[in-house]
Design an enzyme around this catalytic site. Structure first.
Site, PDB file in Angstrom:
ATOM      1  N   GLY A  11       9.554 -21.690   2.717  1.00 23.65           N
ATOM      2  CA  GLY A  11       8.936 -22.621   1.781  1.00 23.65           C
ATOM      3  C   GLY A  11       9.140 -24.052   2.236  1.00 23.65           C
ATOM      4  CB  SER A  14       6.753 -26.350  -5.678  1.00 19.48           C
ATOM      5  OG  SER A  14       5.719 -25.417  -5.429  1.00 19.48           O
ATOM      6  CD  GLU A  87       2.017 -20.939  -2.333  1.00 23.93           C
ATOM      7  OE1 GLU A  87       1.326 -21.880  -1.885  1.00 23.93           O
ATOM      8  OE2 GLU A  87       2.997 -21.107  -3.079  1.00 23.93           O
TER       9      GLU A  87
END
Length: 184
Positions: A11, A14, A87
């Site tokens: 990641g 966020s 996503e």
């Protein structure tokens, strides 16, 4: 390469502080060949189609320090399903498994989402000033675009991660906000 059978997720936004899935290990990690960038035109959450905002994507070039999360192999399908719903809403990202290096030196393969440079929402190549002008004036269903950038910067700082370009955008947004504020 270590961790061939382990399932890792990388990641860079966020997802670093709000992964939304169960994991058994987390670590700072670096991906090479990609950088964190405000390169996604946001038409819903941080802007509109008439006045798009900018949100983060993983774009080509440089490197990016982020967070890696290892999940149990039996949770891989559920994690992938969750991440795809999160996503791939507008398919501006491409799902990839790429090598990352953990801070302890291990190199592992990780699932991550990189920007699709052919997608209509791709806004790569903006300099800090242009990005700041967009961020300072856009707002969408999830709130003002500048709040998104400032929240991201705050979380990165709390995690001990520096992103000089994003910090420059944030500084320029603050200056733009101060110069447009009414005088008393």
């Amino acid at each position: 390469m270590d961790g061939i059978t382990d399932f890792w997720v990388f990641g860079y936004g966020s997802l670093m502080w709000n992964p939304g899935f169960e994991y058994v290990e987390s670590a700072h990690a670096r991906i090479h060949g990609y950088r964190r960038s405000l390169c996604v035109r946001s038409w819903v959450h941080r802007g509109t189609q008439e006045r798009p905002g900018l949100v983060l994507g993983l774009d080509r070039g440089g490197s990016c320090l982020g967070m890696a999360f290892r999940t149990l192999p039996e949770h891989e399908d559920a994690v992938v399903d969750y991440l795809r719903r999160r996503e791939l809403v507008t398919h501006v990202y491409l799902e990839r498994r790429l090598p990352i290096r953990l801070t302890d030196g291990r190199q592992v393969m990780a699932l991550t989402y990189v920007i699709d440079r052919t997608h209509v929402q791709y806004a790569g190549g903006l300099d800090a000033e242009h990005a700041a002008q967009v961020v300072a004036t856009a707002s969408g269903q999830s709130g003002p675009n500048d709040a998104y950038v400032f929240n991201t910067l705050q979380h990165l700082q709390e995690m001990g991660i520096r992103d000089h370009w994003l910090e420059e955008v944030g500084n320029r947004v603050r200056r733009l906000s101060q110069s447009s504020a009414p005088s008393s």
